[in-house]
Motif scaffolding. Structure first.
Motif, PDB file in Angstrom:
ATOM      1  N   ILE A  25       0.839  -1.202   0.000  1.00 22.99           N
ATOM      2  CA  ILE A  25       0.000   0.000   0.000  1.00 22.99           C
ATOM      3  C   ILE A  25       0.869   1.245   0.000  1.00 22.99           C
ATOM      4  O   ILE A  25       0.553   2.241  -0.666  1.00 22.99           O
ATOM      5  N   ALA A  26       1.970   1.215   0.733  1.00 22.31           N
ATOM      6  CA  ALA A  26       2.880   2.360   0.769  1.00 22.31           C
ATOM      7  C   ALA A  26       3.420   2.661  -0.620  1.00 22.31           C
ATOM      8  O   ALA A  26       3.492   3.822  -1.039  1.00 22.31           O
ATOM      9  N   ALA A  27       3.809   1.630  -1.347  1.00 24.15           N
ATOM     10  CA  ALA A  27       4.360   1.815  -2.690  1.00 24.15           C
ATOM     11  C   ALA A  27       3.322   2.406  -3.638  1.00 24.15           C
ATOM     12  O   ALA A  27       3.628   3.293  -4.447  1.00 24.15           O
ATOM     13  N   LYS A  28       2.080   1.912  -3.530  1.00 25.12           N
ATOM     14  CA  LYS A  28       1.025   2.432  -4.403  1.00 25.12           C
ATOM     15  C   LYS A  28       0.750   3.905  -4.106  1.00 25.12           C
ATOM     16  O   LYS A  28       0.580   4.713  -5.022  1.00 25.12           O
ATOM     17  N   ALA A  29       0.688   4.252  -2.818  1.00 26.57           N
ATOM     18  CA  ALA A  29       0.451   5.651  -2.453  1.00 26.57           C
ATOM     19  C   ALA A  29       1.605   6.531  -2.913  1.00 26.57           C
ATOM     20  O   ALA A  29       1.394   7.663  -3.373  1.00 26.57           O
ATOM     21  N   PHE A  30       2.828   6.019  -2.799  1.00 26.91           N
ATOM     22  CA  PHE A  30       4.002   6.772  -3.232  1.00 26.91           C
ATOM     23  C   PHE A  30       3.894   7.099  -4.722  1.00 26.91           C
ATOM     24  O   PHE A  30       4.076   8.252  -5.138  1.00 26.91           O
ATOM     25  N   MET A  31       3.591   6.090  -5.537  1.00 31.22           N
ATOM     26  CA  MET A  31       3.529   6.298  -6.987  1.00 31.22           C
ATOM     27  C   MET A  31       2.369   7.207  -7.370  1.00 31.22           C
ATOM     28  O   MET A  31       2.509   8.061  -8.252  1.00 31.22           O
ATOM     29  N   ASP A  32       1.225   7.053  -6.709  1.00 35.25           N
ATOM     30  CA  ASP A  32       0.086   7.921  -7.013  1.00 35.25           C
ATOM     31  C   ASP A  32       0.383   9.369  -6.638  1.00 35.25           C
ATOM     32  O   ASP A  32      -0.058  10.305  -7.323  1.00 35.25           O
ATOM     33  N   THR A  33       1.121   9.557  -5.551  1.00 39.15           N
ATOM     34  CA  THR A  33       1.486  10.920  -5.142  1.00 39.15           C
ATOM     35  C   THR A  33       2.491  11.520  -6.113  1.00 39.15           C
ATOM     36  O   THR A  33       2.443  12.715  -6.421  1.00 39.15           O
ATOM     37  N   VAL A  34       3.405  10.707  -6.618  1.00 42.37           N
ATOM     38  CA  VAL A  34       4.355  11.177  -7.638  1.00 42.37           C
ATOM     39  C   VAL A  34       3.585  11.715  -8.843  1.00 42.37           C
ATOM     40  O   VAL A  34       3.882  12.799  -9.367  1.00 42.37           O
ATOM     41  N   LYS A  35       2.564  10.963  -9.269  1.00 40.86           N
ATOM     42  CA  LYS A  35       1.768  11.386 -10.422  1.00 40.86           C
ATOM     43  C   LYS A  35       0.994  12.666 -10.117  1.00 40.86           C
ATOM     44  O   LYS A  35       0.902  13.569 -10.941  1.00 40.86           O
ATOM     45  N   SER A  36       0.425  12.738  -8.912  1.00 41.41           N
ATOM     46  CA  SER A  36      -0.390  13.906  -8.546  1.00 41.41           C
ATOM     47  C   SER A  36       0.458  15.157  -8.347  1.00 41.41           C
ATOM     48  O   SER A  36      -0.022  16.274  -8.551  1.00 41.41           O
ATOM     49  N   CYS A  37       1.710  14.977  -7.918  1.00 40.07           N
ATOM     50  CA  CYS A  37       2.574  16.124  -7.608  1.00 40.07           C
ATOM     51  C   CYS A  37       3.640  16.367  -8.675  1.00 40.07           C
ATOM     52  O   CYS A  37       4.599  17.092  -8.443  1.00 40.07           O
ATOM     53  N   GLU A  38       3.481  15.775  -9.850  1.00 40.38           N
ATOM     54  CA  GLU A  38       4.538  15.869 -10.848  1.00 40.38           C
ATOM     55  C   GLU A  38       4.757  17.289 -11.362  1.00 40.38           C
ATOM     56  O   GLU A  38       5.827  17.605 -11.892  1.00 40.38           O
ATOM     57  N   LEU A  39       3.767  18.161 -11.172  1.00 47.11           N
ATOM     58  CA  LEU A  39       3.911  19.540 -11.612  1.00 47.11           C
ATOM     59  C   LEU A  39       4.538  20.427 -10.546  1.00 47.11           C
ATOM     60  O   LEU A  39       4.811  21.593 -10.790  1.00 47.11           O
ATOM     61  N   ALA A  46      -9.605  25.397  -2.741  1.00 49.63           N
ATOM     62  CA  ALA A  46      -9.376  25.704  -4.151  1.00 49.63           C
ATOM     63  C   ALA A  46      -8.125  24.997  -4.673  1.00 49.63           C
ATOM     64  O   ALA A  46      -8.127  24.452  -5.790  1.00 49.63           O
ATOM     65  N   ALA A  47      -7.058  25.000  -3.872  1.00 50.75           N
ATOM     66  CA  ALA A  47      -5.813  24.350  -4.283  1.00 50.75           C
ATOM     67  C   ALA A  47      -5.998  22.837  -4.401  1.00 50.75           C
ATOM     68  O   ALA A  47      -5.486  22.205  -5.334  1.00 50.75           O
ATOM     69  N   MET A  48      -6.738  22.249  -3.483  1.00 47.82           N
ATOM     70  CA  MET A  48      -6.962  20.809  -3.516  1.00 47.82           C
ATOM     71  C   MET A  48      -7.866  20.422  -4.688  1.00 47.82           C
ATOM     72  O   MET A  48      -7.639  19.396  -5.354  1.00 47.82           O
ATOM     73  N   GLN A  49      -8.869  21.231  -4.951  1.00 46.22           N
ATOM     74  CA  GLN A  49      -9.747  20.955  -6.087  1.00 46.22           C
ATOM     75  C   GLN A  49      -8.989  21.044  -7.400  1.00 46.22           C
ATOM     76  O   GLN A  49      -9.225  20.253  -8.318  1.00 46.22           O
ATOM     77  N   LYS A  50      -8.056  21.989  -7.486  1.00 51.78           N
ATOM     78  CA  LYS A  50      -7.238  22.123  -8.687  1.00 51.78           C
ATOM     79  C   LYS A  50      -6.411  20.874  -8.925  1.00 51.78           C
ATOM     80  O   LYS A  50      -6.127  20.496 -10.070  1.00 51.78           O
ATOM     81  N   ALA A  51      -6.016  20.221  -7.828  1.00 54.85           N
ATOM     82  CA  ALA A  51      -5.234  18.990  -7.918  1.00 54.85           C
ATOM     83  C   ALA A  51      -6.122  17.758  -8.055  1.00 54.85           C
ATOM     84  O   ALA A  51      -5.624  16.629  -8.107  1.00 54.85           O
ATOM     85  N   GLY A  52      -7.444  17.981  -8.097  1.00 56.79           N
ATOM     86  CA  GLY A  52      -8.376  16.869  -8.248  1.00 56.79           C
ATOM     87  C   GLY A  52      -8.645  16.120  -6.959  1.00 56.79           C
ATOM     88  O   GLY A  52      -9.034  14.949  -6.985  1.00 56.79           O
ATOM     89  N   MET A  53      -8.453  16.792  -5.819  1.00 56.41           N
ATOM     90  CA  MET A  53      -8.615  16.147  -4.520  1.00 56.41           C
ATOM     91  C   MET A  53      -9.770  16.768  -3.741  1.00 56.41           C
ATOM     92  O   MET A  53      -9.996  17.981  -3.809  1.00 56.41           O
ATOM     93  N   LYS A  54     -10.481  15.948  -2.989  1.00 51.27           N
ATOM     94  CA  LYS A  54     -11.503  16.437  -2.079  1.00 51.27           C
ATOM     95  C   LYS A  54     -10.854  16.743  -0.735  1.00 51.27           C
ATOM     96  O   LYS A  54      -9.891  16.095  -0.349  1.00 51.27           O
ATOM     97  N   ALA A  55     -11.412  17.714  -0.043  1.00 53.70           N
ATOM     98  CA  ALA A  55     -10.817  18.110   1.232  1.00 53.70           C
ATOM     99  C   ALA A  55     -11.880  18.193   2.321  1.00 53.70           C
ATOM    100  O   ALA A  55     -12.958  18.749   2.114  1.00 53.70           O
ATOM    101  N   GLU A  56     -11.554  17.607   3.479  1.00 50.04           N
ATOM    102  CA  GLU A  56     -12.389  17.748   4.676  1.00 50.04           C
ATOM    103  C   GLU A  56     -11.679  18.753   5.571  1.00 50.04           C
ATOM    104  O   GLU A  56     -10.594  18.481   6.075  1.00 50.04           O
TER     105      GLU A  56
END
Length: 213
Positions: free
Chosen positions: A9-23, A87-97
């Motif tokens: 699970i750690a590896a999957k989260a790491f790779m997904d975060t790399v994709k989400s933060c690539e910019l 606004a910043a989280m929505q721009k990244a395609g993320m929901k925020a609580e």
């Protein structure tokens, strides 16, 4: 119940975060923290944020919460901070609580598994003292940490204890600590029970006994 590490699970989260933060530049902190939160299977992930702050870590935590089927909660000081954060989280395609309020007050009603704080904020030590952690233990992460000011020192006199801690020269410094499972709460009025050695001598035989109490 102890924290159980899941490398998959750690590896999957790491790779997904790399994709989400690539910019974003310098997102290595976000990727590391995301992998940690996911790997520990954190069900309640809490962080603090204020206007002008970097949101890459938040993106990583949001990614982690999707892998653990948990909650990612961000505590902000005011409505303007909330608007900017959402606004910043929505721009990244993320929901925020998001919760508006003083962090040291807001954390009182939570049982936290993974807590991320910023050492540049003067109230971070008060937040730790008021936070309550799950019975299986918790992980604390302090960003922008200085190597000579450690999380371990903040637990003196609290009912919780640090199992292990490490300082990593990642980003502007990460101080990471694993809080032990078992004890309830973390109020500053609680005192740590320390064992002591008691020496007893049998007056009849002269034999000496040493007992740990």
């Amino acid at each position: 119940m102890k924290l159980v590490w899941s490398p998959e699970i750690a590896a999957k989260a790491f790779m997904d975060t790399v994709k989400s933060c690539e910019l974003f530049e310098g997102s290595s902190v976000a990727e590391l923290i995301s992998a940690m939160a996911a790997g520990w299977n954190a069900k309640l992930i809490v962080e603090t944020w204020s206007r002008g702050g970097v949101t890459t870590t938040s993106i990583g935590l949001a990614v982690a919460s999707t892998h653990t089927c948990g909650r990612h909660v961000c505590i902000v000081p005011d409505q303007d901070s909330k608007n900017e954060y959402v606004a910043a989280m929505q721009k990244a395609g993320m929901k925020a609580e998001v919760i508006i309020g003083e962090p040291e007050e807001s954390v009182k009603g939570m049982m936290i598994d993974f807590l991320v704080l910023d050492s540049r904020k003067n109230n971070y030590s008060r937040i730790i003292k008021e936070a309550k952690f799950g019975q299986r233990g918790a992980v604390l992460v302090c960003k922008n940490a200085m190597s000579d000011l450690r999380l371990r020192n903040l637990f003196d006199g609290l009912s919780r204890r640090i199992v292990r801690s490490v300082f990593l020269p990642v980003g502007k410094g990460l101080d990471i600590a694993h809080v032990a499972a078992g004890e309830n709460g973390s109020g500053s009025d609680n005192k740590v029970k320390k064992s002591r050695w008691i020496r007893r001598v049998d007056r009849r035989t002269g034999e000496e006994f040493v007992i740990r109490k």
